[in-house]
Design a protein around this motif. Structure first.
Motif, PDB file in Angstrom:
ATOM      1  N   ILE A   9      -1.938 -12.283   0.179  1.00  0.00           N
ATOM      2  CA  ILE A   9      -1.442 -11.299  -0.774  1.00  0.00           C
ATOM      3  C   ILE A   9      -2.637 -10.415  -1.100  1.00  0.00           C
ATOM      4  O   ILE A   9      -3.676 -10.901  -1.550  1.00  0.00           O
ATOM      5  N   VAL A  10      -2.495  -9.126  -0.825  1.00  0.00           N
ATOM      6  CA  VAL A  10      -3.591  -8.182  -1.032  1.00  0.00           C
ATOM      7  C   VAL A  10      -3.211  -7.247  -2.168  1.00  0.00           C
ATOM      8  O   VAL A  10      -2.222  -6.524  -2.088  1.00  0.00           O
ATOM      9  N   VAL A  11      -3.998  -7.304  -3.243  1.00  0.00           N
ATOM     10  CA  VAL A  11      -3.779  -6.459  -4.423  1.00  0.00           C
ATOM     11  C   VAL A  11      -4.884  -5.414  -4.437  1.00  0.00           C
ATOM     12  O   VAL A  11      -6.066  -5.761  -4.408  1.00  0.00           O
ATOM     13  N   GLU A  12      -4.488  -4.146  -4.463  1.00  0.00           N
ATOM     14  CA  GLU A  12      -5.460  -3.057  -4.520  1.00  0.00           C
ATOM     15  C   GLU A  12      -5.265  -2.293  -5.823  1.00  0.00           C
ATOM     16  O   GLU A  12      -4.180  -1.767  -6.078  1.00  0.00           O
ATOM     17  N   ALA A  13      -6.299  -2.267  -6.647  1.00  0.00           N
ATOM     18  CA  ALA A  13      -6.262  -1.554  -7.920  1.00  0.00           C
ATOM     19  C   ALA A  13      -7.073  -0.271  -7.778  1.00  0.00           C
ATOM     20  O   ALA A  13      -8.249  -0.308  -7.421  1.00  0.00           O
ATOM     21  N   ARG A  14      -6.416   0.839  -8.035  1.00  0.00           N
ATOM     22  CA  ARG A  14      -7.038   2.161  -8.008  1.00  0.00           C
ATOM     23  C   ARG A  14      -6.751   2.845  -9.336  1.00  0.00           C
ATOM     24  O   ARG A  14      -5.910   2.397 -10.100  1.00  0.00           O
ATOM     25  N   ALA A  15      -7.398   3.950  -9.580  1.00  0.00           N
ATOM     26  CA  ALA A  15      -7.132   4.714 -10.799  1.00  0.00           C
ATOM     27  C   ALA A  15      -5.704   5.247 -10.808  1.00  0.00           C
ATOM     28  O   ALA A  15      -5.129   5.487 -11.863  1.00  0.00           O
ATOM     29  N   THR A  16      -5.108   5.398  -9.623  1.00  0.00           N
ATOM     30  CA  THR A  16      -3.742   5.922  -9.521  1.00  0.00           C
ATOM     31  C   THR A  16      -2.687   4.842  -9.719  1.00  0.00           C
ATOM     32  O   THR A  16      -1.519   5.158  -9.925  1.00  0.00           O
ATOM     33  N   GLY A  17      -3.070   3.578  -9.626  1.00  0.00           N
ATOM     34  CA  GLY A  17      -2.099   2.499  -9.817  1.00  0.00           C
ATOM     35  C   GLY A  17      -2.478   1.244  -9.061  1.00  0.00           C
ATOM     36  O   GLY A  17      -3.613   1.062  -8.637  1.00  0.00           O
ATOM     37  N   LEU A  18      -1.484   0.393  -8.902  1.00  0.00           N
ATOM     38  CA  LEU A  18      -1.673  -0.922  -8.298  1.00  0.00           C
ATOM     39  C   LEU A  18      -0.740  -1.038  -7.098  1.00  0.00           C
ATOM     40  O   LEU A  18       0.431  -0.677  -7.188  1.00  0.00           O
ATOM     41  N   SER A  19      -1.263  -1.528  -5.981  1.00  0.00           N
ATOM     42  CA  SER A  19      -0.395  -1.789  -4.833  1.00  0.00           C
ATOM     43  C   SER A  19      -0.555  -3.248  -4.436  1.00  0.00           C
ATOM     44  O   SER A  19      -1.654  -3.804  -4.475  1.00  0.00           O
ATOM     45  N   VAL A  20       0.572  -3.861  -4.085  1.00  0.00           N
ATOM     46  CA  VAL A  20       0.609  -5.266  -3.709  1.00  0.00           C
ATOM     47  C   VAL A  20       1.230  -5.367  -2.326  1.00  0.00           C
ATOM     48  O   VAL A  20       2.323  -4.855  -2.090  1.00  0.00           O
ATOM     49  N   ALA A  21       0.534  -6.025  -1.393  1.00  0.00           N
ATOM     50  CA  ALA A  21       1.048  -6.215  -0.040  1.00  0.00           C
ATOM     51  C   ALA A  21       1.036  -7.702   0.288  1.00  0.00           C
ATOM     52  O   ALA A  21       0.060  -8.395   0.013  1.00  0.00           O
ATOM     53  N   ARG A  22       2.138  -8.167   0.825  1.00  0.00           N
ATOM     54  CA  ARG A  22       2.222  -9.539   1.322  1.00  0.00           C
ATOM     55  C   ARG A  22       2.140  -9.448   2.836  1.00  0.00           C
ATOM     56  O   ARG A  22       3.083  -8.996   3.477  1.00  0.00           O
ATOM     57  N   LYS A  23       1.007  -9.870   3.392  1.00  0.00           N
ATOM     58  CA  LYS A  23       0.742  -9.647   4.806  1.00  0.00           C
ATOM     59  C   LYS A  23       0.633 -10.951   5.578  1.00  0.00           C
ATOM     60  O   LYS A  23       0.082 -11.932   5.094  1.00  0.00           O
ATOM     61  N   ILE A  24       1.165 -10.923   6.776  1.00  0.00           N
ATOM     62  CA  ILE A  24       0.894 -11.953   7.790  1.00  0.00           C
ATOM     63  C   ILE A  24       0.093 -11.216   8.846  1.00  0.00           C
ATOM     64  O   ILE A  24       0.612 -10.307   9.500  1.00  0.00           O
ATOM     65  N   LEU A  25      -1.185 -11.602   8.963  1.00  0.00           N
ATOM     66  CA  LEU A  25      -2.177 -10.853   9.737  1.00  0.00           C
ATOM     67  C   LEU A  25      -2.257  -9.450   9.144  1.00  0.00           C
ATOM     68  O   LEU A  25      -2.746  -9.286   8.042  1.00  0.00           O
ATOM     69  N   PHE A  26      -1.763  -8.426   9.844  1.00  0.00           N
ATOM     70  CA  PHE A  26      -1.870  -7.057   9.329  1.00  0.00           C
ATOM     71  C   PHE A  26      -0.522  -6.459   8.954  1.00  0.00           C
ATOM     72  O   PHE A  26      -0.445  -5.302   8.574  1.00  0.00           O
ATOM     73  N   PHE A  27       0.554  -7.221   9.075  1.00  0.00           N
ATOM     74  CA  PHE A  27       1.900  -6.708   8.862  1.00  0.00           C
ATOM     75  C   PHE A  27       2.507  -7.288   7.598  1.00  0.00           C
ATOM     76  O   PHE A  27       2.306  -8.449   7.291  1.00  0.00           O
ATOM     77  N   GLY A  28       3.281  -6.480   6.900  1.00  0.00           N
ATOM     78  CA  GLY A  28       3.971  -6.969   5.716  1.00  0.00           C
ATOM     79  C   GLY A  28       4.351  -5.850   4.782  1.00  0.00           C
ATOM     80  O   GLY A  28       3.817  -4.738   4.848  1.00  0.00           O
ATOM     81  N   PRO A  29       5.283  -6.136   3.885  1.00  0.00           N
ATOM     82  CA  PRO A  29       5.743  -5.103   2.947  1.00  0.00           C
ATOM     83  C   PRO A  29       4.722  -4.836   1.843  1.00  0.00           C
ATOM     84  O   PRO A  29       3.948  -5.707   1.472  1.00  0.00           O
ATOM     85  N   ARG A  30       4.760  -3.614   1.340  1.00  0.00           N
ATOM     86  CA  ARG A  30       3.853  -3.194   0.273  1.00  0.00           C
ATOM     87  C   ARG A  30       4.687  -2.596  -0.856  1.00  0.00           C
ATOM     88  O   ARG A  30       5.605  -1.832  -0.613  1.00  0.00           O
ATOM     89  N   SER A  31       4.354  -2.968  -2.078  1.00  0.00           N
ATOM     90  CA  SER A  31       4.991  -2.351  -3.244  1.00  0.00           C
ATOM     91  C   SER A  31       3.901  -1.732  -4.108  1.00  0.00           C
ATOM     92  O   SER A  31       2.798  -2.266  -4.207  1.00  0.00           O
ATOM     93  N   THR A  32       4.233  -0.612  -4.715  1.00  0.00           N
ATOM     94  CA  THR A  32       3.255   0.143  -5.486  1.00  0.00           C
ATOM     95  C   THR A  32       3.776   0.370  -6.900  1.00  0.00           C
ATOM     96  O   THR A  32       4.951   0.667  -7.096  1.00  0.00           O
TER      97      THR A  32
END
Length: 187
Positions: free
Chosen positions: A94-117
């Protein structure tokens, strides 16, 4: 030397960057549950092969073999689910990226997976739940509390990760707070 039943390595890794803070959460891996999952997968695979053989016998005898056709469709779906579960346990993140514009969460298997922002204007914070009411686990008739980390937003909340410890959740909350906390107050 004892065999560890669960991973003792940290589940959460924080990667600070310029303009983005990335938090990587790996799923909890238990040796016993993983071996059990592989054993069930192996026996299920043999069951599908047996159904294929029985379908061939039914076809040779002039029967329709409808039951075995339905069984094989269910078998293929279950094989795909098993393979995805095994891949998640081995390579999932689970990759969580926090930026000044918001938060994105991706559930990845290797490099593939859905992302929600979640945009920064809709983001309300992160919450650690020591007992997630949406997950019900019973052992010997008693309910066992299941922890979770949820993302709160004005558009609704969603579960980020289940089964996380308080210490790991605090690391995730602190990392996101450092990036987004200047503009918003996080709980």
């Amino acid at each position: 030397m004892a065999l560890a039943l669960t991973s003792s390595s940290p589940r959460v890794r924080v990667i600070p960057g310029q303009g983005v803070t990335t938090v990587v959460i790996v799923p909890r891996t238990g040796v016993v549950s993983f071996v059990a999952m592989l054993a069930v997968f192996a026996f299920w695979s043999f069951g599908g092969l047996f159904a294929m053989l029985m379908l061939e016998v039914a076809n040779r005898n002039g029967d329709s073999g409808a039951f075995f056709r339905i069984w094989l469709v269910a078998w293929v779906v279950a094989e795909i689910v098993f393979l995805l579960t095994i891949a998640w346990r081995l390579f999932g993140r689970i990759v969580v990226e926090a930026r000044a514009t918001g938060l994105s969460v991706a559930r990845k298997i290797l490099f593939f997976g859905p992302r929600s922002t979640v945009p920064a204007s809709a983001f309300s914070g992160l919450s650690f739940l020591p007992d997630d009411p949406s997950r019900r686990v019973k052992v010997n008739g008693r309910r066992i509390p299941q922890s979770a980390l949820t993302v709160r937003a004005t558009t609704g909340s969603f579960r980020l990760v289940s089964g996380i410890t308080r210490e790991d959740a605090d690391v995730v909350v602190a990392a996101v707070r450092r990036r987004l906390g200047k503009a918003r107050s996080l709980a």
